[in-house]
Design an enzyme around this catalytic site. Sequence first.
Site, short mmCIF file in Angstrom:
data_model
loop_
_atom_site.label_atom_id
_atom_site.label_comp_id
_atom_site.label_asym_id
_atom_site.label_seq_id
_atom_site.Cartn_x
_atom_site.Cartn_y
_atom_site.Cartn_z
N ASP A 286 36.49 36.03 51.15
CA ASP A 286 37.55 36.99 50.85
C ASP A 286 38.91 36.48 51.35
OD1 ASP A 286 38.05 39.74 49.89
OD2 ASP A 286 38.64 40.14 51.96
N HIS B 55 35.38 42.92 40.90
CA HIS B 55 35.43 44.31 41.36
C HIS B 55 36.85 44.81 41.63
CE1 HIS B 55 35.69 41.78 44.81
NE2 HIS B 55 36.11 42.79 45.53
N ASP B 56 37.85 43.94 41.52
CA ASP B 56 39.24 44.35 41.75
C ASP B 56 40.03 44.46 40.45
OD1 ASP B 56 38.94 44.23 44.55
OD2 ASP B 56 39.52 42.12 44.62
N ASP C 212 21.91 50.59 45.86
CA ASP C 212 21.29 50.02 47.05
C ASP C 212 20.46 48.78 46.70
OD1 ASP C 212 18.95 51.11 45.87
OD2 ASP C 212 19.38 53.03 46.84
N ASP D 36 20.43 58.94 46.09
CA ASP D 36 21.45 59.54 46.96
C ASP D 36 22.86 59.37 46.39
OD1 ASP D 36 21.86 56.85 47.37
OD2 ASP D 36 21.80 56.94 49.57
N GLU E 255 38.48 32.99 47.74
CA GLU E 255 39.43 33.80 46.97
C GLU E 255 40.81 33.41 47.48
OE1 GLU E 255 40.62 38.46 46.01
OE2 GLU E 255 40.01 37.84 48.00
N ASP F 116 29.30 37.81 50.46
CA ASP F 116 30.74 37.88 50.70
C ASP F 116 30.99 37.63 52.18
OD1 ASP F 116 33.54 38.75 50.18
OD2 ASP F 116 32.62 39.66 48.42
N ASP G 114 20.99 52.69 41.84
CA ASP G 114 20.61 53.56 42.96
C ASP G 114 19.11 53.85 42.88
OD1 ASP G 114 20.33 55.60 44.78
OD2 ASP G 114 21.50 57.07 43.63
O1 TEU Z 1 41.03 41.22 47.47
C1 TEU Z 1 42.30 40.73 47.78
C2 TEU Z 1 43.42 41.31 47.03
O2 TEU Z 1 44.52 41.07 47.43
C3 TEU Z 1 43.14 42.12 45.77
O3 TEU Z 1 42.47 43.23 46.15
C4 TEU Z 1 44.34 42.48 44.96
O4 TEU Z 1 45.30 41.51 45.06
C5 TEU Z 1 44.94 43.75 45.37
O5 TEU Z 1 44.11 44.76 44.87
C6 TEU Z 1 46.37 43.87 44.88
O6 TEU Z 1 46.52 44.58 43.70
C7 TEU Z 1 40.00 41.09 48.37
C8 TEU Z 1 38.80 41.87 47.86
O7 TEU Z 1 38.34 41.31 46.67
C9 TEU Z 1 39.17 43.32 47.75
O8 TEU Z 1 38.17 44.10 47.19
C10 TEU Z 1 39.51 43.82 49.13
O9 TEU Z 1 39.99 45.14 49.06
C11 TEU Z 1 40.58 42.95 49.81
O10 TEU Z 1 40.32 41.56 49.66
C12 TEU Z 1 40.59 43.22 51.29
O11 TEU Z 1 39.42 42.75 51.90
#
Ligand code: TEU
Length: 516
Positions: free
Chosen positions: A193, A305-306, A28, A24, A234, A97, A20
């Site tokens: 995505d 990030h997931d 960014d 804020d 993905e 993305d 950041d």
């Molecule tokens: O993720 C797809 C997705 O299905 C995963 O987020 C995961 O399988 C899900 O959390 C189930 O536990 C992509 C992106 O990486 C994610 O950040 C987005 O939220 C999602 O698509 C929707 O755009």
Amino acid sequence: MRLKKENLIFYQIYPKSFCDSDGDGVGDIGGILSKIEYIKNLGVNAVWLTPCYASPEVDNGYDISDYYAIAEKYGGTKKMETLIEKFHENGIAVVLDFVANHTSTAHPWFQAAKKSKDNPYRDYYIWRAEPNEWQSIFGGTAWEFDGKTGEYYLHSFAVEQADLNWDNPRVRKEMRAVIDFWIAKGVDGFRCDVLDMISKDFEKGENGSGPRLHEYIRELFGREETDRLFTVGECWSANAENARAFCEEKRKELTTVFAFDHLCVENGRFSMEKPALQELCKRLSEWQISMRRQGLCPTVFLENHDQPRSVSRFADDGKYRYESATLLGGLTLLHYGIPFLYQGQEIGMTNSRHESLKEFNDVETCNYARANFGKLTEKELLDTINAGSRDNARRPIPWDGKDKKSWITPYSRRREINVSADFRAEKSVYSFYRALIALRKEYACLTQGAYERLELNETRYIFRRWSAGEEIIAAFNFEKPSSFTPPENAKVLLDNYGGSAKRLQPYRCIVFLRKS
Ligand code: TEU
């Protein structure tokens, strides 16, 4: 920028939580600009930025309301142009993305579509008089009723993320235009995505992998304008059997795919099971073998990030955190394919522990908490969320141990685990990652060479990579110490312990070189 795909080494940035620059509380582009040196010094040559387009941010930017604008809070489109330029000056390719499956319901297309059944934008989305049984990936039905027009629209994710109708040629044309716009701004590629969801199979009842999927991907990326791009889809449906259809070169679809089998995600993110490191290695190894056999280039990643932090999920985030983090680095950077590191992985960040549901932000996590409130005890709910929540990957990078304003409750271990502390430490995770990347650049057998699994059992995983005149042998010991006979005539290139290699301690990772 045109790098051979095998030579790419990616660093994934989640802008909101990276750095950041204006205080804020939201990361960014200015923050990213200030850390180019940090990224470059690690040795990577490509970055993937998760979405920072205009968006209401119900799903942190995966709900786009304008594909042609970078949100002002991140610095706006002009600043993004500067960022692309600066990365290029430093020899780093930039991948953005591309969210193809859905838009935000705040997008002008959806706003028009819901005005009336005969609105020209109506058919940009998927409407039904009667919903089917499809479930949203974020919980509950995938259909939302629109009172005004009396029909349901499909949302595979949050209610505020309406699925686009790719069977409509106008939608496909719009999406090609989006790609072309960002190509003109200089981007080198796209991470796409949930790309395998853009073609639905209503007959088979499957929300994805539909009959026109490959036709649509080719239409997007099989063009002259897109020829030089790096593209990664993905694709949760990708596996050894169908990978060729996505990324065989002559098909002109994708450079590679993100498949997820190796992450042992089949029981869902909120199950408390902790997969064995051996299982991770087994699946990684099988994926290597099948992709290489087919002449395809896999991605190699343990985090994004997931996902929860790999040190916590697959190894030891306590006493052996350094050893675990560096071993996982070895797994990511010594295999065949395109490695992707996720921000914070390079300093060994762990999962974050929080005792109140209020400290979670992720829409999927909050839906899960709501649906299970009262069904699970409070402790069970908190434990499953702490283990599986996507917020584990989204707590701001702690550049130092100091408290700062932030959009989400900060990382619980920031005082102990942060960039300055890692830089000062005798055992620095960042330095080990840097050394691994340097090896990958120095020894062609790591990028181009063959792969063979030499040993995999409950104790350890050993493989070799080789090409003309050189061979690298990498040994990864799991939790239990084991005795070992080091390869003959080999020298140690890298080791997260040091000392004799005749005994492999917990999470030891040791890399040997043999020249012939
Ligand atoms: O993720 C797809 C997705 O299905 C995963 O987020 C995961 O399988 C899900 O959390 C189930 O536990 C992509 C992106 O990486 C994610 O950040 C987005 O939220 C999602 O698509 C929707 O755009």
